[in-house]
Write an enzyme that holds these catalytic residues in place. Structure first.
Site, PDB file in Angstrom:
ATOM      1  N   ARG A  12       0.818  -1.219   0.000  1.00 48.38           N
ATOM      2  CA  ARG A  12       0.000   0.000   0.000  1.00 48.38           C
ATOM      3  C   ARG A  12       0.852   1.270   0.000  1.00 48.38           C
ATOM      4  O   ARG A  12       0.377   2.359  -0.264  1.00 48.38           O
ATOM      5  CB  ARG A  12      -0.955  -0.013   1.206  1.00 48.38           C
ATOM      6  CG  ARG A  12      -2.069  -1.042   1.065  1.00 48.38           C
ATOM      7  CD  ARG A  12      -2.813  -1.301   2.378  1.00 48.38           C
ATOM      8  NE  ARG A  12      -2.089  -2.243   3.233  1.00 48.38           N
ATOM      9  CZ  ARG A  12      -2.560  -2.706   4.399  1.00 48.38           C
ATOM     10  NH1 ARG A  12      -3.739  -2.306   4.837  1.00 48.38           N
ATOM     11  NH2 ARG A  12      -1.848  -3.572   5.120  1.00 48.38           N
ATOM     12  N   GLU A 148     -10.518  -9.464  11.148  1.00 43.60           N
ATOM     13  CA  GLU A 148      -9.908  -8.568  10.177  1.00 43.60           C
ATOM     14  C   GLU A 148     -10.988  -7.937   9.305  1.00 43.60           C
ATOM     15  O   GLU A 148     -12.021  -8.552   9.027  1.00 43.60           O
ATOM     16  CB  GLU A 148      -8.893  -9.330   9.313  1.00 43.60           C
ATOM     17  CG  GLU A 148      -7.657  -9.779  10.075  1.00 43.60           C
ATOM     18  CD  GLU A 148      -6.973  -8.644  10.818  1.00 43.60           C
ATOM     19  OE1 GLU A 148      -6.605  -7.646  10.184  1.00 43.60           O
ATOM     20  OE2 GLU A 148      -6.818  -8.748  12.060  1.00 43.60           O
ATOM     21  N   ARG A 308      25.127  22.632   8.459  1.00 40.95           N
ATOM     22  CA  ARG A 308      25.223  21.267   7.934  1.00 40.95           C
ATOM     23  C   ARG A 308      26.060  20.406   8.881  1.00 40.95           C
ATOM     24  O   ARG A 308      26.657  20.901   9.828  1.00 40.95           O
ATOM     25  CB  ARG A 308      25.784  21.306   6.521  1.00 40.95           C
ATOM     26  CG  ARG A 308      24.778  21.939   5.540  1.00 40.95           C
ATOM     27  CD  ARG A 308      25.388  22.128   4.170  1.00 40.95           C
ATOM     28  NE  ARG A 308      25.975  20.884   3.695  1.00 40.95           N
ATOM     29  CZ  ARG A 308      26.962  20.823   2.791  1.00 40.95           C
ATOM     30  NH1 ARG A 308      27.473  21.935   2.278  1.00 40.95           N
ATOM     31  NH2 ARG A 308      27.439  19.655   2.417  1.00 40.95           N
ATOM     32  N   ASN A 352      36.004  37.878  13.072  1.00 42.29           N
ATOM     33  CA  ASN A 352      34.882  38.461  12.342  1.00 42.29           C
ATOM     34  C   ASN A 352      35.030  38.104  10.867  1.00 42.29           C
ATOM     35  O   ASN A 352      36.048  38.402  10.251  1.00 42.29           O
ATOM     36  CB  ASN A 352      34.904  39.984  12.522  1.00 42.29           C
ATOM     37  CG  ASN A 352      33.605  40.602  12.036  1.00 42.29           C
ATOM     38  OD1 ASN A 352      33.190  40.353  10.908  1.00 42.29           O
ATOM     39  ND2 ASN A 352      32.979  41.405  12.862  1.00 42.29           N
ATOM     40  N   TYR A 362      37.154  22.908  -1.715  1.00 45.77           N
ATOM     41  CA  TYR A 362      37.103  21.741  -2.604  1.00 45.77           C
ATOM     42  C   TYR A 362      37.801  22.088  -3.913  1.00 45.77           C
ATOM     43  O   TYR A 362      37.438  23.065  -4.583  1.00 45.77           O
ATOM     44  CB  TYR A 362      35.626  21.408  -2.845  1.00 45.77           C
ATOM     45  CG  TYR A 362      35.374  20.144  -3.624  1.00 45.77           C
ATOM     46  CD1 TYR A 362      36.034  18.957  -3.304  1.00 45.77           C
ATOM     47  CD2 TYR A 362      34.469  20.127  -4.672  1.00 45.77           C
ATOM     48  CE1 TYR A 362      35.786  17.797  -4.020  1.00 45.77           C
ATOM     49  CE2 TYR A 362      34.215  18.966  -5.382  1.00 45.77           C
ATOM     50  CZ  TYR A 362      34.877  17.802  -5.054  1.00 45.77           C
ATOM     51  OH  TYR A 362      34.627  16.651  -5.761  1.00 45.77           O
ATOM     52  N   SER A 398      39.313  43.460   1.981  1.00 47.95           N
ATOM     53  CA  SER A 398      38.108  43.056   1.250  1.00 47.95           C
ATOM     54  C   SER A 398      38.444  42.628  -0.163  1.00 47.95           C
ATOM     55  O   SER A 398      39.317  43.200  -0.802  1.00 47.95           O
ATOM     56  CB  SER A 398      37.131  44.225   1.152  1.00 47.95           C
ATOM     57  OG  SER A 398      36.710  44.565   2.430  1.00 47.95           O
TER      58      SER A 398
HETATM   59  C1  UD1 Z   1      -2.632  -5.727  11.306  1.00 43.49           C
HETATM   60  C2  UD1 Z   1      -3.544  -6.630  12.137  1.00 43.49           C
HETATM   61  C3  UD1 Z   1      -4.818  -5.840  12.465  1.00 43.49           C
HETATM   62  C4  UD1 Z   1      -4.466  -4.564  13.194  1.00 43.49           C
HETATM   63  C5  UD1 Z   1      -3.450  -3.730  12.402  1.00 43.49           C
HETATM   64  C6  UD1 Z   1      -2.933  -2.601  13.270  1.00 43.49           C
HETATM   65  C7  UD1 Z   1      -3.216  -8.984  11.605  1.00 43.49           C
HETATM   66  C8  UD1 Z   1      -3.703 -10.134  10.797  1.00 43.49           C
HETATM   67  N1  UD1 Z   1      -3.858  -7.829  11.404  1.00 43.49           N
HETATM   68  O1  UD1 Z   1      -3.264  -5.454  10.066  1.00 43.49           O
HETATM   69  O2  UD1 Z   1      -5.670  -6.629  13.271  1.00 43.49           O
HETATM   70  O3  UD1 Z   1      -5.636  -3.795  13.432  1.00 43.49           O
HETATM   71  O4  UD1 Z   1      -2.325  -4.534  12.023  1.00 43.49           O
HETATM   72  O5  UD1 Z   1      -2.105  -1.738  12.575  1.00 43.49           O
HETATM   73  O6  UD1 Z   1      -2.312  -9.160  12.395  1.00 43.49           O
HETATM   74  N2  UD1 Z   1       4.205  -8.746   8.500  1.00 43.49           N
HETATM   75  C9  UD1 Z   1       5.202  -9.683   8.415  1.00 43.49           C
HETATM   76  N3  UD1 Z   1       4.992 -10.827   7.707  1.00 43.49           N
HETATM   77  C10 UD1 Z   1       3.812 -11.098   7.088  1.00 43.49           C
HETATM   78  C11 UD1 Z   1       2.769 -10.140   7.199  1.00 43.49           C
HETATM   79  C12 UD1 Z   1       2.994  -8.987   7.920  1.00 43.49           C
HETATM   80  O7  UD1 Z   1       6.295  -9.480   8.951  1.00 43.49           O
HETATM   81  O8  UD1 Z   1       3.713 -12.155   6.469  1.00 43.49           O
HETATM   82  C13 UD1 Z   1       4.424  -7.532   9.283  1.00 43.49           C
HETATM   83  C14 UD1 Z   1       4.375  -6.244   8.468  1.00 43.49           C
HETATM   84  O9  UD1 Z   1       5.661  -5.851   8.022  1.00 43.49           O
HETATM   85  C15 UD1 Z   1       3.820  -5.236   9.474  1.00 43.49           C
HETATM   86  C16 UD1 Z   1       2.992  -6.101  10.405  1.00 43.49           C
HETATM   87  O10 UD1 Z   1       3.410  -7.421  10.244  1.00 43.49           O
HETATM   88  O11 UD1 Z   1       4.849  -4.619  10.201  1.00 43.49           O
HETATM   89  C17 UD1 Z   1       1.499  -5.970  10.156  1.00 43.49           C
HETATM   90  O12 UD1 Z   1       1.183  -6.351   8.830  1.00 43.49           O
HETATM   91  P1  UD1 Z   1       0.173  -5.515   7.945  1.00 43.49           P
HETATM   92  O13 UD1 Z   1       0.036  -6.194   6.647  1.00 43.49           O
HETATM   93  O14 UD1 Z   1       0.538  -4.086   7.943  1.00 43.49           O
HETATM   94  O15 UD1 Z   1      -1.178  -5.748   8.771  1.00 43.49           O
HETATM   95  P2  UD1 Z   1      -2.484  -4.838   8.797  1.00 43.49           P
HETATM   96  O16 UD1 Z   1      -3.298  -5.123   7.606  1.00 43.49           O
HETATM   97  O17 UD1 Z   1      -2.114  -3.447   9.051  1.00 43.49           O
HETATM   98 CA    CA Z   2      -0.195  -2.346   9.192  1.00 46.96          CA
END
Ligand code: UD1
Ligand code: CA
Length: 436
Positions: A12, A148, A308, A352, A362, A398
């Site tokens: 997404r 979900e 910087r 100053n 550079y 200057s």
């Molecule tokens: C998830 C929850 C949802 C919750 C929401 C909160 C689940 C099934 N759903 O949904 O209930 O309300 O978060 O923000 O848990 N990830 C992995 N491996 C995978 C899938 C996901 O490491 O195979 C990790 C992603 O990188 C992320 C996290 O798990 O950090 C959540 O996954 P994401 O797909 O964002 O879940 P949501 O749809 O947001």
């Molecule tokens: Ca999420």
């Protein structure tokens, strides 16, 4: 111990950069979560990533990394780090790397619930618009399932109590139950959230804690990333105003590690990039941009200044408008007030630096240093061709182009001498007279 999930595809986000490496206040989201885990006093942390996640090695504190070879859901991801859990651990707190605003206290509380006897502790929140989040279903005052969005009925979708994704699980039967979760859902994934329905069948002790929305908002797309940034900035502004004045707080932007000591005055429209600290009583005037810089007590920076990395501004020094300082130490009370570039240099106390002074650091291949002694005076529009040193108390006329060292106390003039030629100015009018 903690397991941080960061293996999701992040579709997404529509980005070449992995989702969890997108930054909030200059730090990747996953870095925020790992920092919060550290601050919660949790020593053992496992990070779950997808194959080829070279970025994981760049994270501070280098957590133990586990690869989830295929992205088959959040329960599947936790199991990828199962080997990190030892019998010495009572509980595991699972966090999502896309929840960058979670506070250490909340993480500690979740583990406390398990220490206190719960098998599973779920962190929930109330959402005005719960779309996209898992809904927490209660029955007789007890949590019975998490549904979900994609699998929810219309009635379930109306529930506003949502799953934050943060969950603590007792090591033993509760953690082992993750292996029994199926993938019979709209996405065909192994959902961590299904632990709740299983736990209900198995009589696990399950508790729900609530956190404010702005602590647990999940970042799946760039609109949510901007929302997380806004929450972070508001927190940082509020915290800094305990002892500092921000004339227009909503126009001042902080990094995750910005340090304002106290009694600092920040005018409108200032950006603090990573690695900035500002000493007591300093003033950062409008429209300045600072990054990797130390501003000492009592110094003034700006308006319209750019500091910087490696800029060290000494006590009571003045850096004025349209001045850029990079990798340079400006000692106590020195003044660089207008239109200058000071890079790879040191400027002594009380020196100053006139308007338009440039350190030519550079040569197209290498960088060279310019050393300017205490109380030296550099006349306006001088070019100091590095490597070069200007001695203590020396004076540069200057418009000089200084290519050789100037001894202490000497006057250096390095420019063409002025010649006035009488009557040699062309006589014709350059602009014809206008008829009245
Ligand atoms: C998830 C929850 C949802 C919750 C929401 C909160 C689940 C099934 N759903 O949904 O209930 O309300 O978060 O923000 O848990 N990830 C992995 N491996 C995978 C899938 C996901 O490491 O195979 C990790 C992603 O990188 C992320 C996290 O798990 O950090 C959540 O996954 P994401 O797909 O964002 O879940 P949501 O749809 O947001
Ligand atoms: Ca999420």
């Amino acid at each position: 111990m903690a397991i941080v999930l960061a293996a999701g595809k992040g579709t997404r986000m529509r980005s070449a950069l992995p989702k969890v490496m997108h930054k909030v206040a200059g730090l990747p989201m996953v870095g925020h979560v790992l920092a919060a885990v550290r601050k919660a006093g949790i020593a053992d942390t496992a990070l779950v990533v997808s194959p080829g996640s070279d970025w994981a090695a760049t994270l501070q504190g280098a957590p133990a990394t586990f690869v989830q070879t295929e992205q088959r859901g959040t329960a599947h991801a936790v199991l990828a780090a199962r080997a990190a859990v030892t019998p010495s651990h009572t509980g595991v707190v699972v966090l999502f790397a896309d929840n960058p605003l979670v506070r250490p206290e909340t993480i500690a509380l979740m583990l406390d619930r398990v220490e206190g006897g719960a098998d599973v502790a779920v962190l929930a929140f109330r959402a005005e618009d719960p779309t996209g989040y898992g809904r927490i279903l209660m029955d007789d005052g007890r949590i019975s399932a998490i549904r979900e969005e994609k699998d929810a009925s219309a009635e379930e979708k109306a529930v506003t109590l949502c799953n934050s994704g943060i969950m603590a699980i007792r090591v033993g039967p509760a953690l082992d139950a993750l292996g029994d979760i199926g993938s019979d859902n709209a996405k065909g994934e192994f959902y961590l959230t299904d632990l709740i329905a299983l736990g209900r069948e198995r009589d696990f002790v399950m508790v729900v804690e609530e956190a404010p929305f702005d602590e647990v908002l999940g970042v799946n797309d760039r609109t949510q990333l901007a929302a997380a940034e806004a929450v972070f900035q508001d927190r940082a502004r509020a915290a800094s105003m305990a002892a500092n004045t921000l004339d227009a707080p909503h126009t001042v932007f902080f990094s995750h590690d910005t340090v304002l000591d106290e009694d600092v005055h920040v005018e409108p429209n200032v950006v603090f990039g990573p690695g900035v600290s500002v000493g007591a009583g300093a003033t950062i005037r409008a429209f300045s941009h600072l990054e990797g810089a130390v501003v000492s007590p009592g110094a003034t920076v700006g308006p319209f200044a750019r500091l910087r990395p490696g800029a060290m501004i000494g006590p009571d020094a003045h850096i004025g408008n349209f001045v850029e300082i990079k990798n340079a130490a400006i000692a106590t009370g020195a003044k660089v007030n207008h239109l200058a570039y000071i890079g790879d240099a040191s400027v002594g106390g009380g020196a100053n630096i006139g308007a338009g002074t440039i350190t030519c650091n550079y040569d197209g291949v290498n960088k060279h240093r310019t050393e300017i002694g205490a109380h030296a005076f550099i006349g306006s529009n001088s070019a100091l061709v590095a490597p070069v040193s200007i001695g203590e108390g020396a004076y540069v006329g200057s418009g000089s182009v200084v290519t050789e060292d100037v001894p202490p106390g000497s006057l250096a003039i390095a420019r063409g001498r002025q010649v006035n030629k009488a009557d040699r100015a062309p006589v014709q009018k350059r602009t014809p007279d206008r008829k009245p």
